[in-house]
Each structure stands twice: as C-alpha cells, then as structure tokens.
Design a protein around this motif. Structure first.
Motif, PDB file in Angstrom:
ATOM      1  N   ARG A   8      46.750  42.874  47.225  1.00 15.13           N
ATOM      2  CA  ARG A   8      46.629  41.424  47.129  1.00 15.13           C
ATOM      3  C   ARG A   8      45.259  41.082  46.564  1.00 15.13           C
ATOM      4  O   ARG A   8      44.258  41.699  46.912  1.00 15.13           O
ATOM      5  CB  ARG A   8      46.844  40.798  48.499  1.00 15.13           C
ATOM      6  CG  ARG A   8      48.178  41.216  49.118  1.00 15.13           C
ATOM      7  CD  ARG A   8      48.395  40.575  50.471  1.00 15.13           C
ATOM      8  NE  ARG A   8      48.686  39.158  50.349  1.00 15.13           N
ATOM      9  CZ  ARG A   8      48.905  38.363  51.393  1.00 15.13           C
ATOM     10  NH1 ARG A   8      48.821  38.844  52.613  1.00 15.13           N
ATOM     11  NH2 ARG A   8      49.158  37.071  51.208  1.00 15.13           N
ATOM     12  N   PRO A   9      45.191  40.079  45.674  1.00 19.06           N
ATOM     13  CA  PRO A   9      43.925  39.751  45.001  1.00 19.06           C
ATOM     14  C   PRO A   9      42.912  39.149  45.972  1.00 19.06           C
ATOM     15  O   PRO A   9      43.287  38.542  46.987  1.00 19.06           O
ATOM     16  CB  PRO A   9      44.336  38.723  43.946  1.00 19.06           C
ATOM     17  CG  PRO A   9      45.571  38.090  44.512  1.00 19.06           C
ATOM     18  CD  PRO A   9      46.289  39.183  45.250  1.00 19.06           C
ATOM     19  N   LYS A 224      35.698  34.784  37.358  1.00 22.84           N
ATOM     20  CA  LYS A 224      36.319  35.956  36.722  1.00 22.84           C
ATOM     21  C   LYS A 224      35.313  37.069  36.505  1.00 22.84           C
ATOM     22  O   LYS A 224      35.603  38.245  36.745  1.00 22.84           O
ATOM     23  CB  LYS A 224      36.945  35.541  35.388  1.00 22.84           C
ATOM     24  CG  LYS A 224      38.192  34.679  35.520  1.00 22.84           C
ATOM     25  CD  LYS A 224      38.756  34.313  34.162  1.00 22.84           C
ATOM     26  CE  LYS A 224      39.999  33.441  34.311  1.00 22.84           C
ATOM     27  NZ  LYS A 224      40.561  33.040  32.987  1.00 22.84           N
ATOM     28  N   GLY A 228      36.523  39.273  39.358  1.00 26.45           N
ATOM     29  CA  GLY A 228      37.658  39.899  38.698  1.00 26.45           C
ATOM     30  C   GLY A 228      38.683  38.904  38.185  1.00 26.45           C
ATOM     31  O   GLY A 228      38.780  37.774  38.665  1.00 26.45           O
ATOM     32  N   GLU A 229      39.440  39.341  37.199  1.00 27.13           N
ATOM     33  CA  GLU A 229      40.435  38.481  36.559  1.00 27.13           C
ATOM     34  C   GLU A 229      41.511  38.010  37.535  1.00 27.13           C
ATOM     35  O   GLU A 229      42.097  36.945  37.358  1.00 27.13           O
ATOM     36  CB  GLU A 229      41.093  39.226  35.394  1.00 27.13           C
ATOM     37  CG  GLU A 229      40.173  39.506  34.213  1.00 27.13           C
ATOM     38  CD  GLU A 229      39.949  38.269  33.356  1.00 27.13           C
ATOM     39  OE1 GLU A 229      40.769  37.340  33.454  1.00 27.13           O
ATOM     40  OE2 GLU A 229      38.973  38.248  32.591  1.00 27.13           O
ATOM     41  N   LYS A 230      41.805  38.827  38.552  1.00 28.94           N
ATOM     42  CA  LYS A 230      42.898  38.492  39.455  1.00 28.94           C
ATOM     43  C   LYS A 230      42.461  37.682  40.667  1.00 28.94           C
ATOM     44  O   LYS A 230      43.290  37.355  41.524  1.00 28.94           O
ATOM     45  CB  LYS A 230      43.590  39.779  39.920  1.00 28.94           C
ATOM     46  CG  LYS A 230      44.266  40.545  38.790  1.00 28.94           C
ATOM     47  CD  LYS A 230      44.986  41.767  39.312  1.00 28.94           C
ATOM     48  CE  LYS A 230      45.688  42.529  38.194  1.00 28.94           C
ATOM     49  NZ  LYS A 230      46.408  43.729  38.703  1.00 28.94           N
ATOM     50  N   ARG A 232      41.810  34.891  43.191  1.00 25.50           N
ATOM     51  CA  ARG A 232      42.512  33.626  43.393  1.00 25.50           C
ATOM     52  C   ARG A 232      41.537  32.571  43.911  1.00 25.50           C
ATOM     53  O   ARG A 232      40.781  32.816  44.846  1.00 25.50           O
ATOM     54  CB  ARG A 232      43.659  33.798  44.394  1.00 25.50           C
ATOM     55  CG  ARG A 232      44.486  32.539  44.603  1.00 25.50           C
ATOM     56  CD  ARG A 232      45.674  32.805  45.500  1.00 25.50           C
ATOM     57  NE  ARG A 232      45.294  33.082  46.872  1.00 25.50           N
ATOM     58  CZ  ARG A 232      45.036  32.144  47.783  1.00 25.50           C
ATOM     59  NH1 ARG A 232      45.102  30.855  47.443  1.00 25.50           N
ATOM     60  NH2 ARG A 232      44.722  32.479  49.014  1.00 25.50           N
TER      61      ARG A 232
END
Length: 271
Positions: A8-9, A224, A228-230, A232
């Motif tokens: 899970r992000p 980001k 990180g890109e993921k 939330r």
C-alpha cells in the motif's frame, strides 16, 4: 514474501493553513481561518493517519495574532517530534508575518518564485477619535480604578507614557518572533538580521537566496520528489470562499469586521 500488488502506498497529509490568524472565526460562510482551537482537531487528524510518511503544511496566510501563530506552530512541532515524521511547508500566495511563523514549524520551506514570505515584525494599529468627539459636541466620561486601565484610549490624545509602554510590548513580541526564526532556521539564514527582521517581505525566489526558504517548488511535485510517485495525498482543511462571499448569510458586525481585517492584512502585502 510481500507481493508487490499488495503493498500500500505511503500517505502524505496535506494540512491547509489558510487565511487570517486570529482567535475568532471570519463569519458564517467562512472557514474558521487559523486559530489554535479551530486547527487542533485538523492537526491531530493529519498526524494520526495510517501509513503516514510526512505532513505538508500548505500555507496561504498574511499573518495575524502572534499568540495563535505560536500555539498552532507548537502543536505541529510537538506532534512531528512524537510521530517522528518530516514536515514540509509549501507556500502558496503568502507566508507573511504569522504565516511565516507557521512555516517555520516545518523542517523545510518550499515556495513558488512569486510567493510572498517574511514580514518578520509586529504591528499595532488603531484610530484616534478625540477630535471627532469635540467636533460633534460629545463629552467622554471615563472612570477607572488602576492607572493603566485606559491604556491607548482612542477617544483621547496619545500619551507619551502609553507609547513607551506599547513600544516595549511590541519589542518583546518581536524578540520572541526573531528567536523562533533563529531556532527553526539555524544555520540556513543568509541575510543580515538587520535586514531580515525589519518586517520587510520578499518573493519566494528572494527568500531562498536569503535563507528564509529552502527551495522553489509546489506541493504536488514536492510530494512526488520526496515521497515517491505513488504517495497518496490526504488533504485536510478546505479553501476559504472569496472574501466578499463571507458576508452573504448575514451582514453582522463581526462578519464585516473580520472580512475587513483580513482584506487589510492582504492589502499590506499588495495582494
């Protein structure tokens, strides 16, 4: 083994700190602005999210009460230290005066090149109405027990002793503000204090050069790059409606005063 599709992000709380900093709200349609009481549950929620990787303070404030600024900033720092998560301030239009006090609660400050930052000073404003009373033939009757109870009474001429006391109070508050900035920006301030602490404000680009901010950027790209890109985003707090709309549900004296006070605070920044 942990399967990639089951991971899970991380979650990044985006806490909005928007509007005038004051103990009272700004009218029926207004969000509560920024106050220790109003922000307390939102700050607690931001730092209580599951899988929390960091907290971003999205700041858009012209300043306001130094006491409320200090209380909100202290609560943010206490929870950041308890949860051991990084806090990043991202400045929108302005982090000025008390707004910059709040920004300094973060570990890092990021600003748009056109943002306004600084205004490290304290202001007191009022009106003198003694001549107006005389012109309309009104006699002021004031009785006190205690020689200082009529301090800065707007219905009489200023007294030198009142001005000396006011200057002392403002100087003490200014020293508290400066000490906070020195502590939170230790080793990063590049400008001379005789310039930084005059109440002057700068653009985001200039603020980075002076060490009042760490770098240029905006909230989405910052999250980001850092988490990180993921990652939330969990946005906590709402945008305030345009200031004239805050008067619509009822033109109460409090609503008019609050809106005018906030408009004046923004106007001092040219915004």
């Amino acid at each position: 083994m942990k399967l990639p599709f089951l991971s899970r992000p991380p979650v990044v709380a985006v806490l909005r700190l928007t509007g005038l900093i004051a103990a009272r709200g700004g009218g029926p349609l207004a969000a509560p602005g920024i106050s220790a009481q109003g922000m307390a549950p939102l700050i607690e929620r931001a730092f209580s999210l599951k899988r929390l990787a960091g907290v971003v303070l999205l700041i858009n404030s012209p300043g306001g009460s130094p006491v409320q600024s200090s209380l909100v900033a202290q609560r943010i720092r206490r929870l950041a230290d308890e949860k051991k998560v990084p806090v990043i301030a991202c400045v929108e239009d302005a982090a000025a005066s008390g707004g910059y006090w709040l920004a300094c609660a973060a570990d890092e400050i990021v600003a748009d090149p056109a943002s306004i930052l600084g205004s490290i000073g304290v202001i007191s404003a009022g009106f003198g109405l003694s001549d107006a009373l005389a012109r309309v033939g009104v006699e002021r009757r004031l009785h006190t027990a205690g020689t200082e109870k009529s301090f800065l009474d707007p219905f009489r001429p200023e007294r030198p002793e009142d001005l000396m006391r006011l200057e002392g109070l403002l100087a003490a508050l200014h020293e508290t503000f400066k000490a906070w900035v020195r502590t939170r920006r230790a080793g990063r301030l590049k400008g001379d204090e005789s310039e930084l602490f005059t109440g002057r404000f700068w653009t985001g680009r200039q603020a980075v050069e002076l060490g009042l901010a760490d770098r240029l950027g905006e909230v989405s790209s910052e999250i980001k790059a850092r988490f990180g890109e993921k990652a939330r985003q969990a946005v906590i707090g709402a945008r305030r409606p345009p200031w004239p709309l805050r008067l619509l549900p009822g033109l109460s004296a409090d609503a008019i005063l609050a809106a005018a006070e906030e408009r004046a605070a923004w106007a001092r920044l040219g915004l």
